[in-house]
Scaffold this motif. Structure first.
Motif, PDB file in Angstrom:
ATOM      1  N   TYR A 121       0.500  -1.166   0.103  1.00 49.32           N
ATOM      2  CA  TYR A 121       0.002   0.338  -0.210  1.00 49.32           C
ATOM      3  C   TYR A 121       1.090   1.364   0.319  1.00 49.32           C
ATOM      4  O   TYR A 121       0.632   2.537  -0.800  1.00 49.32           O
ATOM      5  CB  TYR A 121      -0.885  -0.152   1.806  1.00 49.32           C
ATOM      6  CG  TYR A 121      -2.159  -0.843   1.042  1.00 49.32           C
ATOM      7  CD1 TYR A 121      -3.547  -0.699   0.111  1.00 49.32           C
ATOM      8  CD2 TYR A 121      -2.433  -1.949   2.009  1.00 49.32           C
ATOM      9  CE1 TYR A 121      -4.078  -1.970  -0.229  1.00 49.32           C
ATOM     10  CE2 TYR A 121      -2.929  -2.654   1.716  1.00 49.32           C
ATOM     11  CZ  TYR A 121      -4.121  -3.222   0.534  1.00 49.32           C
ATOM     12  OH  TYR A 121      -5.122  -3.892  -0.494  1.00 49.32           O
ATOM     13  N   ALA A 122       2.199   0.911   0.867  1.00 41.64           N
ATOM     14  CA  ALA A 122       2.747   2.741   0.787  1.00 41.64           C
ATOM     15  C   ALA A 122       3.418   3.035  -0.721  1.00 41.64           C
ATOM     16  O   ALA A 122       3.544   4.405  -0.861  1.00 41.64           O
ATOM     17  CB  ALA A 122       4.508   1.694   1.584  1.00 41.64           C
ATOM     18  N   ARG A 123       2.996   1.479  -1.810  1.00 39.88           N
ATOM     19  CA  ARG A 123       3.754   2.253  -3.144  1.00 39.88           C
ATOM     20  C   ARG A 123       2.655   2.868  -3.696  1.00 39.88           C
ATOM     21  O   ARG A 123       2.818   3.542  -4.431  1.00 39.88           O
ATOM     22  CB  ARG A 123       3.825   0.799  -4.287  1.00 39.88           C
ATOM     23  CG  ARG A 123       4.985  -0.205  -3.829  1.00 39.88           C
ATOM     24  CD  ARG A 123       5.631  -1.242  -4.810  1.00 39.88           C
ATOM     25  NE  ARG A 123       4.185  -1.639  -4.718  1.00 39.88           N
ATOM     26  CZ  ARG A 123       3.706  -3.033  -4.371  1.00 39.88           C
ATOM     27  NH1 ARG A 123       5.045  -3.781  -4.243  1.00 39.88           N
ATOM     28  NH2 ARG A 123       3.484  -4.270  -5.565  1.00 39.88           N
ATOM     29  N   PHE A 124       1.517   3.425  -3.373  1.00 39.43           N
ATOM     30  CA  PHE A 124      -0.229   3.413  -3.694  1.00 39.43           C
ATOM     31  C   PHE A 124       0.811   5.169  -3.756  1.00 39.43           C
ATOM     32  O   PHE A 124      -0.342   5.722  -3.633  1.00 39.43           O
ATOM     33  CB  PHE A 124      -1.133   2.880  -3.540  1.00 39.43           C
ATOM     34  CG  PHE A 124      -0.999   1.871  -4.537  1.00 39.43           C
ATOM     35  CD1 PHE A 124      -2.065   1.677  -6.026  1.00 39.43           C
ATOM     36  CD2 PHE A 124      -0.651   0.508  -3.868  1.00 39.43           C
ATOM     37  CE1 PHE A 124      -1.677   0.292  -6.759  1.00 39.43           C
ATOM     38  CE2 PHE A 124      -0.709  -0.709  -4.683  1.00 39.43           C
ATOM     39  CZ  PHE A 124      -0.977  -0.027  -5.705  1.00 39.43           C
ATOM     40  N   GLY A 125       1.373   5.441  -2.383  1.00 40.45           N
ATOM     41  CA  GLY A 125       1.282   6.254  -1.779  1.00 40.45           C
ATOM     42  C   GLY A 125       0.613   7.029  -0.330  1.00 40.45           C
ATOM     43  O   GLY A 125       0.318   8.214   0.532  1.00 40.45           O
ATOM     44  N   PHE A 126       0.156   5.333   0.385  1.00 49.84           N
ATOM     45  CA  PHE A 126      -0.256   5.413   2.039  1.00 49.84           C
ATOM     46  C   PHE A 126       1.037   5.851   2.720  1.00 49.84           C
ATOM     47  O   PHE A 126       1.831   4.803   2.406  1.00 49.84           O
ATOM     48  CB  PHE A 126      -1.411   3.795   2.025  1.00 49.84           C
ATOM     49  CG  PHE A 126      -2.235   3.671   1.181  1.00 49.84           C
ATOM     50  CD1 PHE A 126      -3.243   3.908   2.397  1.00 49.84           C
ATOM     51  CD2 PHE A 126      -2.888   3.902  -0.053  1.00 49.84           C
ATOM     52  CE1 PHE A 126      -4.847   3.984   1.808  1.00 49.84           C
ATOM     53  CE2 PHE A 126      -3.708   3.415  -0.793  1.00 49.84           C
ATOM     54  CZ  PHE A 126      -5.137   3.569   0.325  1.00 49.84           C
ATOM     55  N   GLU A 127       0.188   6.141   3.875  1.00 47.72           N
ATOM     56  CA  GLU A 127       1.265   6.482   4.704  1.00 47.72           C
ATOM     57  C   GLU A 127       0.961   5.993   6.335  1.00 47.72           C
ATOM     58  O   GLU A 127      -0.291   5.986   6.518  1.00 47.72           O
ATOM     59  CB  GLU A 127       2.029   8.044   5.129  1.00 47.72           C
ATOM     60  CG  GLU A 127       2.596   8.649   3.523  1.00 47.72           C
ATOM     61  CD  GLU A 127       2.612  10.124   4.131  1.00 47.72           C
ATOM     62  OE1 GLU A 127       2.198  10.938   4.960  1.00 47.72           O
ATOM     63  OE2 GLU A 127       3.520  11.122   2.737  1.00 47.72           O
ATOM     64  N   ALA A 128       1.584   5.361   7.156  1.00 52.00           N
ATOM     65  CA  ALA A 128       1.328   4.719   8.596  1.00 52.00           C
ATOM     66  C   ALA A 128       0.896   5.474   9.112  1.00 52.00           C
ATOM     67  O   ALA A 128       1.588   6.929   9.760  1.00 52.00           O
ATOM     68  CB  ALA A 128       2.478   3.982   9.347  1.00 52.00           C
ATOM     69  N   GLU A 129       0.038   5.558   9.939  1.00 52.26           N
ATOM     70  CA  GLU A 129      -0.791   6.675  11.128  1.00 52.26           C
ATOM     71  C   GLU A 129      -0.200   5.967  12.309  1.00 52.26           C
ATOM     72  O   GLU A 129      -0.194   6.712  12.895  1.00 52.26           O
ATOM     73  CB  GLU A 129      -1.895   6.935  10.848  1.00 52.26           C
ATOM     74  CG  GLU A 129      -2.235   8.013   9.877  1.00 52.26           C
ATOM     75  CD  GLU A 129      -3.516   7.958   9.655  1.00 52.26           C
ATOM     76  OE1 GLU A 129      -4.547   7.819  10.697  1.00 52.26           O
ATOM     77  OE2 GLU A 129      -3.951   9.861   9.560  1.00 52.26           O
ATOM     78  N   LYS A 130      -0.618   4.457  12.518  1.00 54.70           N
ATOM     79  CA  LYS A 130      -0.137   3.995  13.808  1.00 54.70           C
ATOM     80  C   LYS A 130       0.089   2.868  13.523  1.00 54.70           C
ATOM     81  O   LYS A 130      -0.787   2.319  12.760  1.00 54.70           O
ATOM     82  CB  LYS A 130      -1.921   4.381  14.610  1.00 54.70           C
ATOM     83  CG  LYS A 130      -1.764   3.567  16.057  1.00 54.70           C
ATOM     84  CD  LYS A 130      -3.346   3.888  16.371  1.00 54.70           C
ATOM     85  CE  LYS A 130      -2.881   2.949  17.447  1.00 54.70           C
ATOM     86  NZ  LYS A 130      -4.318   3.198  18.594  1.00 54.70           N
ATOM     87  N   VAL A 131       1.161   2.121  14.331  1.00 51.15           N
ATOM     88  CA  VAL A 131       1.130   0.581  13.782  1.00 51.15           C
ATOM     89  C   VAL A 131       1.251   0.537  15.628  1.00 51.15           C
ATOM     90  O   VAL A 131       1.612   0.501  16.620  1.00 51.15           O
ATOM     91  CB  VAL A 131       2.523   0.611  13.769  1.00 51.15           C
ATOM     92  CG1 VAL A 131       2.983  -0.776  13.877  1.00 51.15           C
ATOM     93  CG2 VAL A 131       2.730   0.855  12.056  1.00 51.15           C
ATOM     94  N   THR A 132       0.078  -1.012  15.441  1.00 48.19           N
ATOM     95  CA  THR A 132      -0.419  -1.701  16.563  1.00 48.19           C
ATOM     96  C   THR A 132       0.455  -2.972  16.685  1.00 48.19           C
ATOM     97  O   THR A 132      -0.163  -4.010  15.779  1.00 48.19           O
ATOM     98  CB  THR A 132      -1.799  -1.392  17.239  1.00 48.19           C
ATOM     99  OG1 THR A 132      -1.528  -0.282  16.945  1.00 48.19           O
ATOM    100  CG2 THR A 132      -2.421  -2.446  19.076  1.00 48.19           C
TER     101      THR A 132
END
Length: 150
Positions: A121-132
């Motif tokens: 998903y990062a390849r589409f420009g998504f950025e992590a907001e939170k990792v649990t």
């Protein structure tokens, strides 16, 4: 031949086979009941697609406008595990992002995924907001990600 079309109730078994092919690496078995409930109700109310290859369901996924009116959430996207890396997930994701962009007032696309697919998903420009850590199940972290459309 690849065909993308709206989900129908008779597609449930094919979609569950996709889920099972991605368990336990991408989904925990405990999530199956939630997916069954989604397919039985929400998949008929929200845009949810299946991808067929030579008449067999090989992918599925949808999106829903969130209550805030400015976000679209990607939901229950998956491709048959034996077909990963062949571009089907890209086609499915691009179609859902395009649908979000075409929805008036939408400014962002959100999703939650695991450490195994966050890079996709990062390849589409998504950025992590939170990792649990272990957010879905032991060994399956939850990554909350956002793609800003502005």
């Amino acid at each position: 031949m690849i065909l993308s079309r709206p989900y129908r109730p008779e597609d449930m078994a094919g979609c569950l086979a996709l889920f099972d092919s991605n368990t336990p690496r991408f989904f925990d078995a405990s999530e199956r009941e939630s997916f069954v409930g989604f397919l039985g109700d929400q998949a008929l109310r929200w845009p949810y697609q299946v991808i067929e290859l030579d008449g067999r369901i090989v992918g599925c996924g949808g999106h829903a406008v969130e209550a805030d009116g400015v976000s679209v959430a990607l939901c229950w996207g998956m491709v048959d595990n034996s077909l990963h890396g062949r571009g089907l997930g890209q086609v499915l994701t691009e179609a859902r992002i395009a649908a979000a962009r075409a929805t008036p007032g939408i400014r962002r696309v959100i999703l939650n995924t695991s450490q195994h697919t966050q890079g996709f998903y990062a390849r589409f420009g998504f950025e992590a907001e939170k990792v649990t850590p272990d957010g879905f199940a032991p060994g399956i972290d939850r990554w909350d990600m956002v793609l800003k459309l502005d």
